[in-house]
Motif scaffolding. Sequence first.
Motif, PDB file in Angstrom:
ATOM      1  N   ALA A   1       0.759  -1.124  -0.384  1.00 45.37           N
ATOM      2  CA  ALA A   1       0.385  -0.240   0.103  1.00 45.37           C
ATOM      3  C   ALA A   1       0.885   1.609  -0.174  1.00 45.37           C
ATOM      4  CB  ALA A   1      -1.031  -0.064   1.439  1.00 45.37           C
ATOM      5  N   VAL A   2       1.777   1.501   0.437  1.00 44.31           N
ATOM      6  CA  VAL A   2       2.648   2.535   1.056  1.00 44.31           C
ATOM      7  C   VAL A   2       3.614   2.596  -0.683  1.00 44.31           C
ATOM      8  CG1 VAL A   2       4.840   2.784   2.007  1.00 44.31           C
ATOM      9  CG2 VAL A   2       2.651   2.315   3.656  1.00 44.31           C
ATOM     10  N   LYS A   3       3.719   1.690  -0.986  1.00 44.60           N
ATOM     11  CA  LYS A   3       4.544   1.825  -2.472  1.00 44.60           C
ATOM     12  C   LYS A   3       3.756   2.717  -3.922  1.00 44.60           C
ATOM     13  CE  LYS A   3       8.039  -2.069  -1.803  1.00 44.60           C
ATOM     14  NZ  LYS A   3       8.615  -0.905  -1.630  1.00 44.60           N
ATOM     15  N   GLN A   4       2.482   2.174  -3.770  1.00 46.11           N
ATOM     16  CA  GLN A   4       1.675   2.924  -4.516  1.00 46.11           C
ATOM     17  C   GLN A   4       0.671   4.226  -4.050  1.00 46.11           C
ATOM     18  OE1 GLN A   4      -2.064   0.079  -4.916  1.00 46.11           O
ATOM     19  NE2 GLN A   4      -0.762  -1.444  -4.316  1.00 46.11           N
ATOM     20  N   ALA A   5       1.380   4.780  -3.027  1.00 44.53           N
ATOM     21  CA  ALA A   5       0.948   6.093  -2.003  1.00 44.53           C
ATOM     22  C   ALA A   5       1.815   7.514  -2.777  1.00 44.53           C
ATOM     23  CB  ALA A   5       0.366   5.857  -1.114  1.00 44.53           C
ATOM     24  N   ASP A   6       0.700   8.549  -2.709  1.00 46.50           N
ATOM     25  CA  ASP A   6       1.496   9.995  -2.519  1.00 46.50           C
ATOM     26  C   ASP A   6       1.503  10.766  -1.263  1.00 46.50           C
ATOM     27  OD1 ASP A   6       1.470  10.241  -5.399  1.00 46.50           O
ATOM     28  OD2 ASP A   6      -0.541  10.093  -5.844  1.00 46.50           O
ATOM     29  N   ALA A   7       0.750  10.007  -0.337  1.00 47.72           N
ATOM     30  CA  ALA A   7       0.416  10.246   0.854  1.00 47.72           C
ATOM     31  C   ALA A   7      -0.279   9.010   1.617  1.00 47.72           C
ATOM     32  CB  ALA A   7      -0.871  11.480   1.297  1.00 47.72           C
TER      33      ALA A   7
ATOM     34  N   ALA B   1       8.944   2.086   1.971  1.00 49.88           N
ATOM     35  CA  ALA B   1       8.929   3.701   0.827  1.00 49.88           C
ATOM     36  C   ALA B   1       9.940   3.344  -0.076  1.00 49.88           C
ATOM     37  CB  ALA B   1       8.139   4.761   1.870  1.00 49.88           C
ATOM     38  N   ASP B   2      10.006   4.018  -0.789  1.00 50.40           N
ATOM     39  CA  ASP B   2      11.616   4.046  -2.177  1.00 50.40           C
ATOM     40  C   ASP B   2      11.047   5.186  -3.345  1.00 50.40           C
ATOM     41  OD1 ASP B   2       9.067   3.070  -3.882  1.00 50.40           O
ATOM     42  OD2 ASP B   2       9.720   1.356  -4.453  1.00 50.40           O
ATOM     43  N   ARG B   3      10.248   5.905  -2.159  1.00 47.10           N
ATOM     44  CA  ARG B   3      10.369   7.895  -3.493  1.00 47.10           C
ATOM     45  C   ARG B   3       9.454   8.357  -2.538  1.00 47.10           C
ATOM     46  NH1 ARG B   3       5.116   8.507  -5.799  1.00 47.10           N
ATOM     47  NH2 ARG B   3       3.893   6.875  -5.514  1.00 47.10           N
ATOM     48  N   TYR B   4       9.213   9.614  -2.890  1.00 47.65           N
ATOM     49  CA  TYR B   4       8.925  10.864  -1.973  1.00 47.65           C
ATOM     50  C   TYR B   4       7.436  10.516  -1.273  1.00 47.65           C
ATOM     51  CZ  TYR B   4       6.814  15.309  -0.583  1.00 47.65           C
ATOM     52  OH  TYR B   4       6.297  15.959   0.421  1.00 47.65           O
TER      53      TYR B   4
ATOM     54  N   PHE C   1      10.585  12.799   2.197  1.00 45.96           N
ATOM     55  CA  PHE C   1       9.100  12.766   2.347  1.00 45.96           C
ATOM     56  C   PHE C   1       9.447  13.812   3.026  1.00 45.96           C
ATOM     57  CE2 PHE C   1      12.064  11.296   6.193  1.00 45.96           C
ATOM     58  CZ  PHE C   1      11.934  11.787   7.210  1.00 45.96           C
ATOM     59  N   ASP C   2       8.295  13.567   3.779  1.00 45.18           N
ATOM     60  CA  ASP C   2       8.270  14.800   4.571  1.00 45.18           C
ATOM     61  C   ASP C   2       6.798  15.128   5.522  1.00 45.18           C
ATOM     62  OD1 ASP C   2       8.684  17.720   3.503  1.00 45.18           O
ATOM     63  OD2 ASP C   2       7.487  17.660   1.996  1.00 45.18           O
ATOM     64  N   VAL C   3       6.412  15.176   6.409  1.00 46.79           N
ATOM     65  CA  VAL C   3       5.461  14.753   7.147  1.00 46.79           C
ATOM     66  C   VAL C   3       4.575  16.017   7.741  1.00 46.79           C
ATOM     67  CG1 VAL C   3       5.506  14.106  10.120  1.00 46.79           C
ATOM     68  CG2 VAL C   3       6.981  13.410   8.953  1.00 46.79           C
ATOM     69  N   ALA C   4       3.214  15.977   8.268  1.00 50.35           N
ATOM     70  CA  ALA C   4       2.496  16.824   8.125  1.00 50.35           C
ATOM     71  C   ALA C   4       1.839  16.328   9.012  1.00 50.35           C
ATOM     72  CB  ALA C   4       1.525  16.619   7.249  1.00 50.35           C
ATOM     73  N   SER C   5       0.835  17.476   9.584  1.00 52.06           N
ATOM     74  CA  SER C   5       0.049  16.935  11.061  1.00 52.06           C
ATOM     75  C   SER C   5      -1.322  17.048  10.288  1.00 52.06           C
ATOM     76  CB  SER C   5      -0.252  17.466  12.225  1.00 52.06           C
ATOM     77  OG  SER C   5      -0.727  17.753  13.029  1.00 52.06           O
ATOM     78  N   ASN C   6      -2.546  16.466  10.368  1.00 48.29           N
ATOM     79  CA  ASN C   6      -3.967  16.666   9.899  1.00 48.29           C
ATOM     80  C   ASN C   6      -5.019  16.026  11.256  1.00 48.29           C
ATOM     81  OD1 ASN C   6      -5.493  14.965   6.801  1.00 48.29           O
ATOM     82  ND2 ASN C   6      -5.832  16.869   8.826  1.00 48.29           N
ATOM     83  N   PRO C   7      -5.060  16.947  12.595  1.00 53.05           N
ATOM     84  CA  PRO C   7      -5.672  16.066  13.610  1.00 53.05           C
ATOM     85  C   PRO C   7      -7.387  15.673  12.520  1.00 53.05           C
ATOM     86  CG  PRO C   7      -5.802  18.426  13.870  1.00 53.05           C
ATOM     87  CD  PRO C   7      -4.309  18.297  12.375  1.00 53.05           C
TER      88      PRO C   7
ATOM     89  N   THR D   1       7.230  22.064   4.645  1.00 55.44           N
ATOM     90  CA  THR D   1       7.461  22.643   3.299  1.00 55.44           C
ATOM     91  C   THR D   1       6.205  23.198   2.899  1.00 55.44           C
ATOM     92  OG1 THR D   1       8.035  20.023   2.339  1.00 55.44           O
ATOM     93  CG2 THR D   1       9.600  20.844   3.889  1.00 55.44           C
ATOM     94  N   GLU D   2       6.601  23.769   1.348  1.00 49.71           N
ATOM     95  CA  GLU D   2       5.665  24.231   0.372  1.00 49.71           C
ATOM     96  C   GLU D   2       5.082  23.097  -0.271  1.00 49.71           C
ATOM     97  OE1 GLU D   2       4.021  26.863  -0.802  1.00 49.71           O
ATOM     98  OE2 GLU D   2       5.015  27.946   1.701  1.00 49.71           O
ATOM     99  N   ARG D   3       6.610  21.852  -0.542  1.00 51.19           N
ATOM    100  CA  ARG D   3       5.552  20.831  -1.028  1.00 51.19           C
ATOM    101  C   ARG D   3       4.941  19.685  -0.512  1.00 51.19           C
ATOM    102  NH1 ARG D   3      10.273  16.304  -3.070  1.00 51.19           N
ATOM    103  NH2 ARG D   3       8.526  14.798  -4.629  1.00 51.19           N
ATOM    104  N   ALA D   4       4.650  19.353   1.129  1.00 55.33           N
ATOM    105  CA  ALA D   4       4.019  19.145   1.904  1.00 55.33           C
ATOM    106  C   ALA D   4       2.372  20.009   1.738  1.00 55.33           C
ATOM    107  CB  ALA D   4       4.276  18.661   3.420  1.00 55.33           C
TER     108      ALA D   4
END
Length: 439
Positions: free
Chosen positions: A73-79, A111-114, A144-150, A174-177
Motif C-alpha cells: 500500500a505504501v509503495k503505491q501511495a503519494d500520501a 517507501a522507495d520514493r517521495y 519525505f515530509d511529515v504533516a499533521s492533520n488532526p 514545506t511548500e511541497r507537503a
Amino acid sequence: MRIAMIGTGYVGLVSGVCFSDFGHEVICVDKDPRKIEKLERGEVPIFEPGLDALMIKNVEAGRLSFTLDLASAVKQADAVFIAVGTPTRRGDGHADLTYVMAAAEEIAKAADRYIVIVTKSTVPVGTNAKVREVVAAANPDLEFDVASNPEFLREGAAIDDFMKPDRVVVGVETERAAQVMSDIYRPLYLRDFPIVTTDLESAEMIKYAANAFLAVKITFINEIAALCEKVGADVKQVSKGMGLDGRIGNKFLHAGPGYGGSCFPKDTKALARIGQEHASPMLITEAVIKINEDVKRRMIDKLLDLCGGSFNGKTVAVLGVTFKPNTDDMRDAPALTIVPALVGGGAKVRACDPQGRHEGEALLPGIGWSEDPYAAAEGADLLVILTEWNEFRALDLKRIAGAMTTARMADLRNVYSASDAEAAGFAAYDSIGRAGYGI
C-alpha cells in the motif's frame, strides 16, 4: 491522489471512505485479518450512520480497497495517513504512541520514493517531530515530509463532519507537503470550507485545545446544574439563556451524567500531562477531569435516593449504555460507572440500547438485556434514561409507568419533564438541574 490509510478504526475507516468519495484512490491497511475480511465482504465493523453505503459505493467504483500488506500500500501511495490508536497510557495519563511510532517505522522501511506521512491520530505536541526522526533513522535515503492533520469527527455525524467541516487543520513544514495536502483536500477548497495551514506543533495543539474547551463547556453546565437543583432554577432555561449569547453558543451546554467517548477523556488527560511535563499546569483541564468523575458519582446518589437509600433487591431498567446516541462506542461511557454501582449494590439491571448491546455484554457483566424499552421496564422499580437515543424521546410514559412495580424515573438526559412524568402516573421523578418530586 493515491492514499494509504494505516488503521481501520473509527478515524481511519471514516477518513479512508470519505477520501475515496472525493475521488482519490485509497487503500486501507490493518493488521487484523478478521477486520480486513469483514471489510472486503462489505461489512462495517463499527456503527456510523451512512458509512456502510458510502463504503460499498466506493469499493464498487474501484476507488477503495483493503489490505493486510502495508508495504504494498505504501509503495503505491503519494500520501500515507497514520490513523492508529493512541490510548491513555497506564500510570501517567499520557497518550501511548507505541502504535504511531511502529507505523512510522514500517512506512519508512516500505517507501522507495517521495511521500508525505500524515499523522491523523490524536497525538501530543512534538509527536510529528519524533515521527520525522523515526522515519529518517529507519530509511536515511528516503525523501519525505511529515504533516499533521488532526480529525474533528463527531461519532454519529462523522460523514457530514468530514464532507462539510467547520475547518480542516493541516500542519506542514514545506511548500511541497502543503501542496500535496491541498490536492488531497481540493474538493473542500473548491467549496470554500476553511483550511487552516500552520506548523506541526500548532496543528497538534489545536486538536487538544479544542477538545479540552468542549469538555470544559460540558463540565461547566453540569456544575451549574448541580447549583440549579439547590436554588430552584431550571438548567434547561439557564442553558438556553446562556447559549443565545453569540460569544458562548448553545452547543455542548446540555446537562447530563458526564462526558465519555473516545476523545474527551483521553485528550483532557493527555493535555494535563503535557502541561505538567512542560511546567505549565493546565489547571482548568485538571479540574474538569476530576469534576467529570464527580458528576458520574453524583448520578449514583440520585438513583440511590430514588430507590429509598438502597439498590438491594431492586429491579432497574437502564435505557442507553453508549456514551452518546448514534454510535456503538462505550469508551468511558457514564454507564461504565453507573451500572456497576447498581449491580454492586444488589440491583437486578435490565438494559436496552439500539446499538450498545454487543459492546455492553462484555463490558457490563451481570446484567440482562431487553430488545425494547417497554420490556426493560416490565416489573422495574426504577427507570433510568442514560443515553438520549431518539427511540427513547417519545415513549408512552403511561404504558411504562403501568408496567413498572414502582414507577420511578431518573431522567439523566432531561428528555422529559416532571409534569410529563407526573401526568403519566410516575410516583417519583428526578432529572439534572431541575425540580423533581416524590423523593
